[in-house]
Structures are given as structure tokens and as C-alpha cells.
Design a protein around this motif. Structure first.
Motif, short mmCIF file in Angstrom:
data_model
loop_
_atom_site.label_atom_id
_atom_site.label_comp_id
_atom_site.label_asym_id
_atom_site.label_seq_id
_atom_site.Cartn_x
_atom_site.Cartn_y
_atom_site.Cartn_z
N MET A 1 0.82 -1.12 -0.03
CA MET A 1 0.00 0.08 -0.17
C MET A 1 0.92 1.20 -0.05
N VAL A 2 2.13 1.29 0.82
CA VAL A 2 2.91 2.29 0.57
C VAL A 2 3.55 2.63 -0.78
N GLY A 3 3.60 1.34 -1.21
CA GLY A 3 4.61 1.45 -2.54
C GLY A 3 3.28 2.20 -3.74
N ASN A 4 2.10 1.79 -3.48
CA ASN A 4 0.85 2.34 -4.11
C ASN A 4 1.03 3.77 -4.14
N VAL A 5 1.20 4.28 -2.86
CA VAL A 5 0.96 5.73 -2.95
C VAL A 5 2.35 6.47 -3.46
N PRO B 1 9.08 4.87 -12.10
CA PRO B 1 8.61 4.14 -11.04
C PRO B 1 8.26 2.65 -11.29
N VAL B 2 7.84 2.37 -12.57
CA VAL B 2 7.73 0.90 -12.68
C VAL B 2 8.95 0.13 -12.73
N ILE B 3 10.28 0.71 -13.36
CA ILE B 3 11.52 0.11 -13.05
C ILE B 3 11.97 -0.05 -11.86
N THR C 1 12.56 -3.52 -10.03
CA THR C 1 13.85 -3.90 -9.37
C THR C 1 13.91 -4.35 -8.06
N VAL C 2 13.32 -3.47 -7.28
CA VAL C 2 12.99 -3.61 -5.82
C VAL C 2 12.65 -5.45 -5.50
N LEU D 1 6.67 -3.65 -1.16
CA LEU D 1 6.94 -2.23 -1.47
C LEU D 1 7.19 -2.20 -2.90
N GLY D 2 7.93 -3.11 -3.44
CA GLY D 2 8.48 -3.13 -4.87
C GLY D 2 7.38 -3.16 -5.68
N ILE D 3 6.36 -4.31 -5.40
CA ILE D 3 5.26 -4.49 -6.41
C ILE D 3 4.31 -3.41 -6.41
N GLY D 4 3.99 -3.00 -4.98
CA GLY D 4 3.06 -1.65 -4.84
C GLY D 4 3.51 -0.69 -5.81
N THR D 5 4.65 -0.37 -5.74
CA THR D 5 5.15 1.04 -6.46
C THR D 5 5.07 0.85 -7.96
#
Length: 384
Positions: free
Chosen positions: A52-56, A70-72, A76-77, A103-107
Motif C-alpha cells: 500500500m505504501v508502494g501504491n502511494v 517508478p515501474v522500473i 527492480t526492488v 513495497l516494490g510490487i506496490g510501486t
């Protein structure tokens, strides 16, 4: 569909990776590492919280920094996290790194959905095509999950780590900024002025998505232990998700043509799909046989086909070119919140009552969510 083939390939790869990881997470924590269901649920709570943090982060970076950047970063994370787990899938390193994976997949997902929302101006069914590509990846991933898990837990995380890395490679060399710029100036299907009732509608849509994902997360988590305790194998459990993805791939092309004729307005399509989600839990309340799980999964699949690509497309009707990524992050955030609290909430209900009681609660919650959507603003794609 071939117009944005690299975007669809990325969607397929990252969902293939997720399909390899998520179905075995609860089984690995509970059955292999020997932790209680509540601990597994808490682990997934932190994982989804990080997502969720990654979504924001992803939504804000998409609107203010870059479309593909941000996708990259997010992918990567996610890739590095999975490679670390593959090297040492032990406790407590496993749950700690799983948080960074979330965090990575959310972002990545929030910004990726923003990109799909932009491309929708050029291709009205872009959300449907992306959803279809995602389920092709999920079909392959879920089919392989049980096999890889039986061979080696290290391989189970190594393969999706490589898939995310491959997606990053495609992002860098094929996902050019020009793809977004081609449609950035287009205002087709975009409402640029404030819409009366938009905030209320966005909140209601997000809440319905949150409720749907609470129920959906049970199939990815707590139902694994329920099924295996009634004699099903891990391979049989993962086969349900293969069935889910295969049926989606087969029926969605027909759904793309038929559903808009039956439900010309997205509002009623989402309401109907949410009710179908509710009915999926009625199939498994009293008869924990494998055929009942198959029937329940089929109903879940029909509900998913109706709802999942429609909600982000519906939200996109309230967006402007300046907040498209943020608006899309709302659906990702609502879904992430549902995935966060779902496993823990489900495990607490199970431990306090029973699995059938949890199924009834989930069914009732979906019905309530569908009812509240009646209050949402109903908008046509042309803004009328």
C-alpha cells in the motif's frame, strides 16, 4: 492489442512471478516453517501494508516524475527481494524481505496502472487487454507453483525473481516514454472539470474494491490450509488458480463483447460482479469437497472477469491528465488494504468461530459493498 504489446508482455511477466509466489506463501509459513495461521496472516498484513505504501509512492511519482521510472524502480526492488529470499528462505529473514517485495510490487503496479490508464485514450479496452495478459501470466505461474515448490523452495523464489528482472530489462529498452507521449495530449474519455459527487463515488468504489479483495485474499491464503486439511494436495490447490486463469483467458474475449451490451454502464456491471463474488463463498460453506472448491473458483472467476478490469476503468473517468496516476493508485491502495487485512481478519474469524462462519461473513460483506455502489455517480465513457 498488438499496438502496445510490450506493456502487455510486462503485465504477463510480473503476474507470472506473483502467481509463483503468493499461492504458496501461507503454506510455506504455516506448514514448512511451522508458524500459526495468525502469524502467517500478520506476515501478509505487513507485506500488503508495504504494498500500500508502494501504491502511494508509485502514483505520486507517476504524476510528478516519470511514467516508466517508478515501474522500473518497483520491479527492480521486487526482483532483488525475491533473489535474496531464494538464497535464504529462513525465519525471520523471509518475512522481512517479503515486506520489501511488497513495497516494490506496490510501486510498480500503481505506476503501471497509470500508464495503462493513459493508453486507454488510444485503446478503449486497454484495461481489459492488460487484465487478460496478466491472467495468462497468472495461469502459467500458478500451474508451475506447486511443481517448483515440490522440487525446491529456493527455485520457487528464484524463477519469479528472474521474471521480474526480465520485466525490468523490457521496461528500460522497450517501454519508451514516447509511447505515453503519443496519447498524453489526447483528451478522449477524460473529464477535465470537477464532477459533482466524484469524491463520494471514488470512496464508494474504493470501499467496494477493498471488500472484494478481503474475500479474494482468502483463496490465496487461508483456503490453502482448509483444503489441505481436507485431503487436497498443494498441487491440487494451485491447480484452482490455474483453472481461474485459464477460464479467464478463454471467456474474457467474449465478455469484452457481451458485458457492455448487458451492462452499458460500469456501475451496474461492478454491482453484478460483486454479487457473483459473494455467491462463490456459498459453494464451499457446508461441502468441503474438491468439486465444491472448483465450482466456487469458477464463480469467483466470473466475478473477477466482470469487476477487476472495470473498477480501474470506472475510476479513470474521474481522472484528469494531472492526477491519473494518483487516481489509479487509489484502486491499488484499496485492493492492497483488502489484501493486507484479509488474511489476518480471516484467520482471526476462523480461530474464533469456524471456516463456514468466515464464508458467511465474507458473503454478507460483498452484498453490503454492492449495495453501497448504488450511491456512486454513474458515468458514461463520454462523460455524459
Amino acid at each position: 492489442m498488438l499496438k502496445h504489446k510490450w506493456v502487455l508482455l510486462i503485465s504477463m511477466l510480473i503476474n507470472m512471478g506473483i502467481g509463483l509466489v503468493m499461492p504458496i506463501t501461507t503454506i510455506y509459513i504455516h506448514n514448512v516453517l511451522g508458524k500459526p495461521l495468525s502469524v502467517a496472516g500478520t506476515t501478509l498484513l505487513f507485506f500488503s501494508g508495504a504494498s500500500m505504501v508502494g501504491n502511494v509512492i508509485g502514483g505520486r511519482l507517476f504524476d510528478r516524475w516519470s511514467h516508466k521510472g517508478p515501474v522500473i524502480v518497483g520491479q527492480t526492488v521486487a526482483s532483488l527481494s525475491l533473489l535474496i529470499i531464494a538464497l535464504s528462505p529462513t525465519w525471520p529473514l523471509y518475512p522481512i524481505v517479503l515486506v520489501f517485495y511488497g513495497l516494490g510490487i506496490g510501486t510498480a503496479f500503481a505506476s503501471f496502472n497509470g500508464l495503462v490508464a493513459i493508453l486507454q485514450a488510444d485503446e478503449p479496452l486497454m484495461f481489459n487487454y492488460s487484465f487478460l495478459a496478466a491472467n495468462v501470466g497468472m495461469a502459467v505461474g500458478s500451474l508451475s507453483a506447486g511443481v517448483l515448490f515440490a522440487v525446491s523452495i529456493h527455485l520457487t523464489f528464484l524463477v519469479p525473481g528472474i521474471l521480474f528482472g526480465l520485466a525490468v530489462f523490457i521496461d528500460i529498452f522497450k517501454l519508451e516514454d514516447g509511447n505515453a507521449q503519443v496519447v498524453k495530449g489526447s483528451t478522449n474519455n477524460v473529464v477535465s472539470k470537477p464532477i459533482h459527487g466524484a469524491l463520494r463515488s471514488i470512496v464508494l468504489i474504493a470501499f467496494a474494491f477493498f471488500v472484494i479483495w478481503i474475500g479474494y485474499s482468502q483463496w490465496n491464503t487461508n483456503l490453502s490450509t482448509y483444503m489441505t486439511s481436507h485431503g487436497a494436495t498443494v498441487a491440487e490447490y494451485s491447480a484452482l488458480f490455474t483453472l481461474n486463469a485459464v477460464v479467464l483467458v478463454l471467456i474474457q474475449p467474449f465478455g469484452n463483447r457481451i458485458l457492455p451490451r448487458i451492462f452499458p454502464r460500469k456501475k451496474y456491471q461492478v454491482i453484478f460482479g460483486t454479487v457473483v463474488f459473494a455467491c462463490s463463498f456459498l459453494m464451499i460453506i457446508h461441502q468441503p469437497y474438491y468439486i465444491n472448491f472448483v465450482m466456487g473458483m469458477l464463480l469467483l472467476t466470473f466475478g473477477e472477469m466482470i469487476v477487476m478490469p472495470t473498477i480501474p476503468a470506472w475510476l479513470n473517468e474521474f481522472a484528469t491528465p494531472d492526477n491519473r496516476g494518483t487516481i489509479q493508485s487509489i484502486s491499488s491502495l484499496a485492493g492492497g488494504f483488502g489484501r493486507a487485512v484479509g488474511p489476518l481478519l480471516g484467520s482471526l474469524i476462523i480461530e474464533a468461530t469456524s471456516y463456514p462462519a468466515m464464508f458467511l461473513w465474507l458473503c454478507a460483506a460483498d452484498i453490503v459493498g454492492a449495495g453501497l455502489l448504488i450511491l456512486a455517480v454513474d458515468r458514461q465513457p463520454n462523460g455524459k
